[in-house]
Design a protein around this motif. Sequence first.
Motif, PDB file in Angstrom:
ATOM      1  N   ILE A 450       8.089  -3.986  -9.794  1.00 29.64           N
ATOM      2  CA  ILE A 450       8.571  -2.616  -9.596  1.00 29.64           C
ATOM      3  C   ILE A 450       7.470  -1.679 -10.057  1.00 29.64           C
ATOM      4  CG2 ILE A 450      10.350  -0.927 -10.181  1.00 29.64           C
ATOM      5  CD1 ILE A 450      12.184  -3.327 -10.871  1.00 29.64           C
ATOM      6  N   PRO A 451       6.969  -0.807  -9.179  1.00 33.82           N
ATOM      7  CA  PRO A 451       5.846   0.054  -9.542  1.00 33.82           C
ATOM      8  C   PRO A 451       6.295   1.293 -10.309  1.00 33.82           C
ATOM      9  CG  PRO A 451       6.475   0.470  -7.278  1.00 33.82           C
ATOM     10  CD  PRO A 451       7.380  -0.638  -7.773  1.00 33.82           C
ATOM     11  N   TYR A 452       5.413   1.835 -11.136  1.00 31.71           N
ATOM     12  CA  TYR A 452       5.652   3.149 -11.746  1.00 31.71           C
ATOM     13  C   TYR A 452       4.308   3.729 -12.189  1.00 31.71           C
ATOM     14  CZ  TYR A 452       4.851   2.138 -16.718  1.00 31.71           C
ATOM     15  OH  TYR A 452       4.274   1.840 -17.926  1.00 31.71           O
ATOM     16  N   ASP A 453       4.304   5.012 -12.464  1.00 34.19           N
ATOM     17  CA  ASP A 453       3.129   5.738 -12.949  1.00 34.19           C
ATOM     18  C   ASP A 453       1.975   5.671 -11.949  1.00 34.19           C
ATOM     19  OD1 ASP A 453       1.746   7.381 -14.589  1.00 34.19           O
ATOM     20  OD2 ASP A 453       1.435   5.938 -16.195  1.00 34.19           O
ATOM     21  N   TYR A 454       2.205   6.243 -10.783  1.00 38.11           N
ATOM     22  CA  TYR A 454       1.194   6.283  -9.721  1.00 38.11           C
ATOM     23  C   TYR A 454       0.672   7.701  -9.515  1.00 38.11           C
ATOM     24  CZ  TYR A 454       1.402   1.461  -8.141  1.00 38.11           C
ATOM     25  OH  TYR A 454       1.268   0.097  -8.064  1.00 38.11           O
TER      26      TYR A 454
END
Length: 589
Positions: A450-454
Motif C-alpha cells: 500500500i503506497p503512501y507519501d508520494y
Amino acid sequence: MGIVCAGLALCACYHSSGGNTKPEDKDDPTDVKPVIPFDPPPEDDPIKPGDISVTFDTAEGEFAEGKTSVTLKVGNDGKVTLEQQPYRDGYAFDGWYNGTVKYNPDTVYTATQTFTAKYSYGGDDVVYTALFDENSTVGIQINMSDAEWKKLDADKDAYQKSPIYRYADNVVITIKQADDGVKNYYYEGVGVRMKGNTSRHKFYNGDGFYNAIHMKLSFKETFDDVEDGYKSDELYDWGDDTDGRKFRKDRTLGGMTKIDIKYNSTLDETYIRELYAMRLFRDNGIYAPNITLGSVYALEKDSDLKNLGVYRIHEPIDEQFIARHIETTVGDLYKCTWGNSSCGADLTYDEWLESRVGVNDELKNELYAYEKKTNKKKDKTTGLRDFSSILTFIENINDRDGEIRQYIDEDYFAAFEAVNYILGNPDCIRNHANNYYLYFRKSDGKAIFIPYDYDRCLGNITWNPANGMLDMQPFTRQTTIDEFGRAQRNPLYIRLIDKGAPYDAGSVLMKYRSNLLTVADSDMLKIGLYNALKDKYRAHYGKYTATAIGGKDGNNQGFDDNSANNISVSDYITAKLKVLRDNIDNYKA
C-alpha cells in the motif's frame, strides 16, 4: 457535554474580538472557512399571556454557555430571528424543524410553536464520500489554545517523533457540496500532534504561527491517561459519564478515527501531484488512500484565526482503511520506513532483522523499520507480540531456492510496481527502501503493498538524487541510494522484475512489462485530465494561497501550470514515457 475537567477546559466556544469567527470574503459562496456562531443565544424576553412566541429546542445539542433552548417573542411584524446555531459533538447542525417545516426568519407567526434542532452524524459513510469528492469544497478550523500550541511546538525538541496529542477545544470540518449545501461537522476535545520525519520543525512562538506543519488529528482521544502526555492533575475527568467516554473512543469522521493533514512542503505548484498519484494507483487495482485538498485555519493566541493555507487531507492507512477497502477481518499491517535502522525497509534478511521489527515507542525513541500497526497486543501467556508474518515473509523471499508466489500476490505486485515506476517517486520502496505499508491478507496470508507519501512524484524535484527520476529505466537495478555505493538490495525486485529476472511467459517481469504499457496508454497520463483536475481544485481553493502563512518551505503556491522549482508534470510525463518505451524490451541480463 457537562464533563468536569481538572486541567483541560472543555471549551466549546471560540470568541474573536467581534464574538464570531468572521472569514474574509464573508459573502463569497465558495468560502468554506468554518463559521460557527458560538455566541450565547439572546436572553428570553418575559412571555406574557397572549404573547406569540417561538421556542428553539437544541435536542441533544447545546448553545454556547450550555443553554439547551431559547424562547423568543415574535416582533411587531410577526417574525422572529435567531442567528445562533447549536452545536453537538460529532454532528453537523442541519436546521430547526417543526415536524417537516423548516424554520424561516421571513415567516410570519400567528401562533406559538416550537422548532427542534436536527443534526447529521459525522461518522456516516456519506461524510467520507463527501469529504473526498473532488466536487466538494472542504475547510478545517482548529480551535486550540495558545498554551496547547506552545506545548505542541515544544514537542519538536523533546521527541524525535512525539506521540502526544495536544488538546484542541474543538475542530470544525466544513464540507460544501453543490447539491447538499454546507455542513459544519463539530468535534470537541480533538487530539492534534505534529506529523512527519524530516518535515518536522518549530512553528509557533509568542507571536503565533510563523511556519506551517503537518498534523494528525485524532477524534478518539479521551485525555484521561498519563500516557496521553499530561500530568495527573491535568487529566480529563469523565466522572460517571461512561457513555460520553465511550462515544469519544468510538467517534469518527466518516468512519475514520484520525486524518492526516499536510501542508505544501515540497513546493508542488499544482498541489495535486500526490493526490493524482494515489488516484493512478487505485485506477490500476492498487489499494491506496484517498486524498483531497482543504483550506486550514487555526486559532492563534486565543483570539484570531490564522490562514495556514491549502493542505492535503489524507485518509490514514490503519484498521479502518483495511476494513473499508480490503477485508473486514484485519490481518497484519506494517508501516515500512527507515525507522532507526541503517538500511531502511529493503526486505533483506540478516542476523539483525528481528531488531528492525517492532511496535514503536516514540517516548523512548524506539522506532522500527518495520512497525507493526495492527494486531499489536501481547500474547497473554508469553507476554510477547507476534511478528511471525513479516519475519517469515522476509526470510522466504530471500531464499534464492524458494518460491515467492506463495508469499506474495504477484499480479498485484506487478501492477503496483508499474504505477510506482511511472510516478517516479525517489523516496519509495524501490528507490529508497521507504514509505510503504506491507499488508498480509487475513484471507490467504499473502503480502500486498500500500503506497503512501508520494509528495515527490511526477517531476517534483524538491529532493532529487536521480535527475527527477527521468533517467531510471524500467528494469534497472539502480536506486536513489546508489550514491552510497549500493544498488538494488530488495529481493522482490531482483528476483521478479529487474534485469536478469525470469522473463518467460507468465513471469512477473512480463506481467510488469504489460502493465507498464497499459498505464502508459491510459487517459490518466494525458496532461489534459491532470490539468482539468488541478483547475477544479484551484477554483475551490486558489484564493486561500495568497494570504497563507509561508511555512518553512513555502505554502503559498498558486496552482500554477509551471514552476521554476520542479519539472512540469507535462514535461515529466513526456520524458518518462519516452524512457519507458525506449527501454521496454531492455530486460535481459
